[in-house]
Design an enzyme around this catalytic site. Sequence first.
Site, PDB file in Angstrom:
ATOM      1  N   HIS A  18       0.911  -1.349  -0.116  1.00  0.00           N
ATOM      2  CA  HIS A  18      -0.245   0.082  -0.050  1.00  0.00           C
ATOM      3  C   HIS A  18       0.908   1.156   0.064  1.00  0.00           C
ATOM      4  O   HIS A  18       0.577   2.264  -0.699  1.00  0.00           O
ATOM      5  CB  HIS A  18      -0.966  -0.081   1.289  1.00  0.00           C
ATOM      6  CG  HIS A  18      -1.788  -0.993   1.562  1.00  0.00           C
ATOM      7  ND1 HIS A  18      -2.243  -1.709   2.638  1.00  0.00           N
ATOM      8  CD2 HIS A  18      -2.934  -1.568   0.523  1.00  0.00           C
ATOM      9  CE1 HIS A  18      -2.998  -2.524   2.563  1.00  0.00           C
ATOM     10  NE2 HIS A  18      -3.753  -2.425   1.374  1.00  0.00           N
ATOM     11  N   SER A  57      -3.400  -7.510   3.408  1.00  0.00           N
ATOM     12  CA  SER A  57      -3.467  -7.385   4.553  1.00  0.00           C
ATOM     13  C   SER A  57      -3.978  -8.567   5.197  1.00  0.00           C
ATOM     14  O   SER A  57      -3.520  -8.977   6.356  1.00  0.00           O
ATOM     15  CB  SER A  57      -4.684  -6.108   4.566  1.00  0.00           C
ATOM     16  OG  SER A  57      -4.211  -5.073   4.308  1.00  0.00           O
ATOM     17  N   LYS A  91     -16.199  -6.701   5.439  1.00  0.00           N
ATOM     18  CA  LYS A  91     -15.123  -7.379   5.756  1.00  0.00           C
ATOM     19  C   LYS A  91     -15.380  -7.357   7.153  1.00  0.00           C
ATOM     20  O   LYS A  91     -15.456  -6.465   7.959  1.00  0.00           O
ATOM     21  CB  LYS A  91     -13.991  -6.927   5.266  1.00  0.00           C
ATOM     22  CG  LYS A  91     -13.608  -6.979   3.774  1.00  0.00           C
ATOM     23  CD  LYS A  91     -12.313  -6.546   3.559  1.00  0.00           C
ATOM     24  CE  LYS A  91     -11.671  -6.802   2.021  1.00  0.00           C
ATOM     25  NZ  LYS A  91     -10.292  -6.104   2.097  1.00  0.00           N
TER      26      LYS A  91
HETATM   27  P1  ADP Z   1      -9.636  -3.752  -0.540  1.00  0.00           P
HETATM   28  O1  ADP Z   1      -9.758  -2.070  -0.973  1.00  0.00           O
HETATM   29  O2  ADP Z   1      -9.653  -4.573  -1.779  1.00  0.00           O
HETATM   30  O3  ADP Z   1      -9.845  -3.930   0.755  1.00  0.00           O
HETATM   31  P2  ADP Z   1      -6.993  -3.037   0.240  1.00  0.00           P
HETATM   32  O4  ADP Z   1      -7.384  -2.137   1.318  1.00  0.00           O
HETATM   33  O5  ADP Z   1      -6.136  -4.233   1.066  1.00  0.00           O
HETATM   34  O6  ADP Z   1      -8.127  -3.828  -0.719  1.00  0.00           O
HETATM   35  O7  ADP Z   1      -6.189  -2.293  -0.680  1.00  0.00           O
HETATM   36  C1  ADP Z   1      -6.263  -0.943  -1.394  1.00  0.00           C
HETATM   37  C2  ADP Z   1      -5.723  -0.961  -2.640  1.00  0.00           C
HETATM   38  O8  ADP Z   1      -4.281  -1.277  -2.619  1.00  0.00           O
HETATM   39  C3  ADP Z   1      -6.490  -1.731  -3.809  1.00  0.00           C
HETATM   40  O9  ADP Z   1      -6.237  -1.198  -5.062  1.00  0.00           O
HETATM   41  C4  ADP Z   1      -5.396  -2.967  -3.688  1.00  0.00           C
HETATM   42  O10 ADP Z   1      -5.391  -3.569  -5.070  1.00  0.00           O
HETATM   43  C5  ADP Z   1      -4.070  -2.269  -3.664  1.00  0.00           C
HETATM   44  N1  ADP Z   1      -3.018  -3.012  -2.994  1.00  0.00           N
HETATM   45  C6  ADP Z   1      -3.441  -4.068  -1.918  1.00  0.00           C
HETATM   46  N2  ADP Z   1      -1.799  -4.507  -1.892  1.00  0.00           N
HETATM   47  C7  ADP Z   1      -1.205  -4.101  -2.731  1.00  0.00           C
HETATM   48  C8  ADP Z   1       0.188  -4.551  -3.060  1.00  0.00           C
HETATM   49  N3  ADP Z   1       0.801  -5.701  -2.711  1.00  0.00           N
HETATM   50  N4  ADP Z   1       0.676  -3.976  -4.215  1.00  0.00           N
HETATM   51  C9  ADP Z   1      -0.037  -3.452  -4.989  1.00  0.00           C
HETATM   52  N5  ADP Z   1      -1.232  -2.742  -4.558  1.00  0.00           N
HETATM   53  C10 ADP Z   1      -1.883  -3.379  -3.466  1.00  0.00           C
END
Ligand code: ADP
Length: 162
Positions: free
Chosen positions: A17, A128, A41
């Site tokens: 992130h 995460s 979630k």
């Molecule tokens: P979500 O919004 O699906 O609950 P997250 O909060 O974990 O997912 O992630 C927020 C954003 O960060 C999303 O666009 C997700 O694809 C991106 N993201 C999460 N992990 C990574 C990573 N390891 N590399 C690049 N982008 C990531």
Amino acid sequence: MKTALYPGTFDPVHNGHIDIARRSADIFDRVIVAIYDLPQKNLLFSTAERAVMLKAVLADVPNIEVAHYGGLTVDFCRERGASTIVRGLRVISDFEREYQMALTTRELAPELDMVCLMTSLQYAFLSSTIVKEIAYAGGSVSQFVPALVAEALRAKIGSRKE
Ligand code: ADP
């Protein structure tokens, strides 16, 4: 001024992130890292806890702000004057979800566009969920998250197990 919104759950923030947020800040004048208040979630951290961690780990980037919101992402973009939504892509399944989201967003708010940044290779596997699974199993997450997040995981998961 070009403002981008980087929305997500960030439960908790990890190095993947942070990489996307920092790279977005190099591209846009202003980046709002926006925490979903009410995701569908099971969350480990409260909105306030997630915000404290994000603010701390991105404090050195002057054009990044951290905010939280409920409701529609497009409404929050309009409220904050963001014209672009940033998302990160790891695997093809991310692309399929983001593609659907981008087309839906365009229906809801034709003035908004979406930019997807490819993950940096070293974070391609990182989520995460994985971080929390390792922490629950008693493993070290220090290479995946900043030290203060690792500490927060230890405190939270330790207190849940007691
Ligand atoms: P979500 O919004 O699906 O609950 P997250 O909060 O974990 O997912 O992630 C927020 C954003 O960060 C999303 O666009 C997700 O694809 C991106 N993201 C999460 N992990 C990574 C990573 N390891 N590399 C690049 N982008 C990531």
